[in-house]
Design a protein around this motif. Structure first.
Motif, mmCIF file in Angstrom:
data_model
loop_
_atom_site.group_PDB
_atom_site.id
_atom_site.type_symbol
_atom_site.label_atom_id
_atom_site.label_comp_id
_atom_site.label_asym_id
_atom_site.label_seq_id
_atom_site.Cartn_x
_atom_site.Cartn_y
_atom_site.Cartn_z
ATOM 1 N N TYR A 163 -3.865 7.245 -3.827
ATOM 2 C CA TYR A 163 -3.804 6.084 -2.941
ATOM 3 C C TYR A 163 -3.859 4.768 -3.727
ATOM 4 O O TYR A 163 -4.842 4.504 -4.430
ATOM 5 C CB TYR A 163 -4.954 6.137 -1.938
ATOM 6 C CG TYR A 163 -4.937 7.394 -1.098
ATOM 7 C CD1 TYR A 163 -4.077 7.511 -0.015
ATOM 8 C CD2 TYR A 163 -5.759 8.474 -1.407
ATOM 9 C CE1 TYR A 163 -4.044 8.663 0.759
ATOM 10 C CE2 TYR A 163 -5.738 9.632 -0.646
ATOM 11 C CZ TYR A 163 -4.875 9.723 0.436
ATOM 12 O OH TYR A 163 -4.846 10.872 1.192
ATOM 13 N N LEU A 196 -6.100 1.801 -8.050
ATOM 14 C CA LEU A 196 -6.223 3.206 -7.688
ATOM 15 C C LEU A 196 -7.716 3.503 -7.631
ATOM 16 O O LEU A 196 -8.365 3.670 -8.656
ATOM 17 C CB LEU A 196 -5.532 4.110 -8.729
ATOM 18 C CG LEU A 196 -5.803 5.618 -8.604
ATOM 19 C CD1 LEU A 196 -5.252 6.158 -7.279
ATOM 20 C CD2 LEU A 196 -5.193 6.379 -9.781
ATOM 21 N N ASN A 219 -2.942 13.716 -3.309
ATOM 22 C CA ASN A 219 -2.498 12.424 -2.789
ATOM 23 C C ASN A 219 -3.209 11.315 -3.555
ATOM 24 O O ASN A 219 -4.439 11.300 -3.616
ATOM 25 C CB ASN A 219 -2.822 12.285 -1.305
ATOM 26 C CG ASN A 219 -2.015 13.230 -0.446
ATOM 27 O OD1 ASN A 219 -0.851 13.501 -0.725
ATOM 28 N ND2 ASN A 219 -2.619 13.737 0.612
ATOM 29 N N GLU A 273 0.855 -1.190 0.000
ATOM 30 C CA GLU A 273 0.000 0.000 0.000
ATOM 31 C C GLU A 273 0.888 1.235 0.000
ATOM 32 O O GLU A 273 1.822 1.320 0.796
ATOM 33 C CB GLU A 273 -0.903 -0.018 1.237
ATOM 34 C CG GLU A 273 -2.000 1.021 1.229
ATOM 35 C CD GLU A 273 -2.968 0.832 2.390
ATOM 36 O OE1 GLU A 273 -3.795 1.725 2.621
ATOM 37 O OE2 GLU A 273 -2.892 -0.217 3.075
ATOM 38 N N LYS A 295 -3.439 0.507 -3.558
ATOM 39 C CA LYS A 295 -3.525 -0.622 -2.624
ATOM 40 C C LYS A 295 -3.531 -1.927 -3.396
ATOM 41 O O LYS A 295 -4.172 -2.052 -4.435
ATOM 42 C CB LYS A 295 -4.796 -0.508 -1.778
ATOM 43 C CG LYS A 295 -4.843 -1.459 -0.606
ATOM 44 C CD LYS A 295 -6.023 -1.144 0.300
ATOM 45 C CE LYS A 295 -6.022 -2.036 1.526
ATOM 46 N NZ LYS A 295 -7.153 -1.726 2.439
ATOM 47 N N TYR A 355 -8.263 9.407 -5.027
ATOM 48 C CA TYR A 355 -7.200 10.356 -4.736
ATOM 49 C C TYR A 355 -7.851 11.574 -4.119
ATOM 50 O O TYR A 355 -9.082 11.717 -4.145
ATOM 51 C CB TYR A 355 -6.380 10.710 -5.986
ATOM 52 C CG TYR A 355 -7.111 11.455 -7.088
ATOM 53 C CD1 TYR A 355 -7.036 12.839 -7.184
ATOM 54 C CD2 TYR A 355 -7.844 10.773 -8.064
ATOM 55 C CE1 TYR A 355 -7.666 13.527 -8.210
ATOM 56 C CE2 TYR A 355 -8.473 11.445 -9.088
ATOM 57 C CZ TYR A 355 -8.390 12.827 -9.158
ATOM 58 O OH TYR A 355 -9.019 13.506 -10.174
ATOM 59 N N THR A 388 -12.072 14.148 -1.363
ATOM 60 C CA THR A 388 -11.827 12.832 -1.952
ATOM 61 C C THR A 388 -12.470 12.742 -3.332
ATOM 62 O O THR A 388 -13.636 13.094 -3.512
ATOM 63 C CB THR A 388 -12.390 11.716 -1.056
ATOM 64 O OG1 THR A 388 -11.762 11.782 0.230
ATOM 65 C CG2 THR A 388 -12.121 10.347 -1.668
ATOM 66 N N THR A 446 1.220 5.772 -1.146
ATOM 67 C CA THR A 446 0.593 7.042 -1.521
ATOM 68 C C THR A 446 1.584 7.865 -2.329
ATOM 69 O O THR A 446 2.737 8.036 -1.907
ATOM 70 C CB THR A 446 0.154 7.845 -0.278
ATOM 71 O OG1 THR A 446 -0.743 7.054 0.504
ATOM 72 C CG2 THR A 446 -0.540 9.137 -0.684
ATOM 73 N N LYS A 499 2.390 11.639 -4.059
ATOM 74 C CA LYS A 499 2.028 13.029 -3.788
ATOM 75 C C LYS A 499 2.456 13.930 -4.938
ATOM 76 O O LYS A 499 3.446 13.678 -5.607
ATOM 77 C CB LYS A 499 2.675 13.504 -2.486
ATOM 78 C CG LYS A 499 2.228 12.703 -1.260
ATOM 79 C CD LYS A 499 2.934 13.169 -0.003
ATOM 80 C CE LYS A 499 2.466 12.370 1.203
ATOM 81 N NZ LYS A 499 1.041 12.596 1.507
#
Length: 327
Positions: free
Chosen positions: A55, A67, A53, A36, A57, A70, A161, A38, A40
């Motif tokens: 993200y 993805l 950001n 996982e 996982k 973000y 988000t 992140t 930037k």
């Protein structure tokens, strides 16, 4: 590492408009099998710096990465210069040495700084030797905040988000425009029942955030709401509308939520202005190069100006009549 998964994610990130450097960082993390991570980024907007950001996982059932979201946040303070970072500096247990935490996101830097219980400094610069002090604390109590940094320090920007589904959603540039308060046109929206529709989307930045601390989204459906971009543009003397190619480009930029440059005539001279779409009021907003608002009525075509004057006169007559009926 699943190469098909990598190629799919590369394609998704490119379609969403993320920088090549971010795509390369994603590949590095996937090769290292980081479960996982992140990524930037910082982008200069019209109203400040936008921090992003992304993200990633890894699936619990396979080696594939996803993805799914973000976030974007607008820092209206002074943007970071190339090579700069936010620095949180505090004394280490080794005499004469300091601990230094580096952050690119101002909200994260402020959070790290405020968690300290001893002496600490929040600064900005390329490194601890080349920095500008922003805030300090002594024995856990904040005793100095730079005047120009005060508003950002008291009210750090909160993220919005942005959800992504298989590479589809608001692009990076659209999200930046949304968090800066502009409207974005989407042709690929779906109702809860799966029916497609088109709409202008705009964050309600003046309203409360929801339980997930996100702004709510206002929607102005097309065509039912009644905002026709082509018709509104036709009311104005804008040079870029004279050629089909330039007009198409301008319309695409406005639908993306951008604030593109246009050419208009003012006091007998051609001047450059910025323009943005305002679907809520079926209008355009215009700005000078320094960001100062311009009165759009002065750039209307003669026929449109006459309509505006006629409408204003009618309102004035109605107002006078109602006053005359008073007792």
């Amino acid at each position: 590492m699943n190469l098909n998964n990598l190629e799919n994610l590369k394609s998704e990130m490119q379609n969403l408009g993320f920088k090549k450097e971010l795509v390369e960082k994603m590949e590095q993390n996937m090769k290292a099998n980081v479960p996982e991570f992140t990524l930037k980024d910082q982008v200069a907007g019209h109203k400040g710096q936008v921090d992003m950001n992304l993200y990633f996982k890894q699936s619990g059932q396979s080696e594939n990465y996803y993805l799914n979201k973000y976030d974007v946040s607008l820092n209206e303070g002074k943007p970071l210069e190339p090579g700069q970072q936010y620095l949180v500096i505090s004394p280490s247990e080794t005499p004469g040495k300091n601990n230094v935490w580096k952050r690119e996101n101002v909200a994260e830097a402020i959070e790290v700084f405020k968690k300290h219980t001893g002496n600490a400094e929040l600064a900005v610069g390329k490194d601890a030797a080349h920095k500008t002090k922003l805030a300090t604390m002594e024995e856990g109590k904040i005793n100095y905040v730079d005047k120009d940094f005060g508003r950002t320090f008291r009210n750090p920007p909160l993220p919005q988000t942005i959800w992504v589904e298989r590479g589809k959603g608001f692009t990076a540039s659209q999200s930046i425009n949304l968090i800066e308060g502009r409207a974005v046109y989407r042709e690929d929206m779906l109702t809860q029942g799966g029916l497609p529709y088109k709409a202008w989307m705009k964050l309600d930045l003046d309203g409360p955030r929801d339980r997930h601390m996100n702004f709510n989204m206002n929607q102005y459906h097309d065509p039912s709401y009644g905002f026709n971009l082509k018709e509104v543009l036709d009311k104005f003397n804008i040079k870029e509308l004279e050629t089909p190619k330039e007009r198409e480009k301008l319309e695409a930029q406005l639908k993306n939520g951008d604030r593109p440059t246009i050419t208009v005539e003012k006091n007998g001279e051609q001047v450059k202005l910025h323009v943005e779409a305002v679907p809520r009021y079926s209008q355009l907003n215009m700005f000078a190069a320094n960001g100062r608002p311009e009165k759009r009525e002065q750039f209307l075509k003669e026929a449109s100006q006459n309509k505006v004057i006629s409408k204003a006169n009618s309102k004035e007559k109605g107002h006078s009549a109602s006053q005359g009926m008073g007792i």
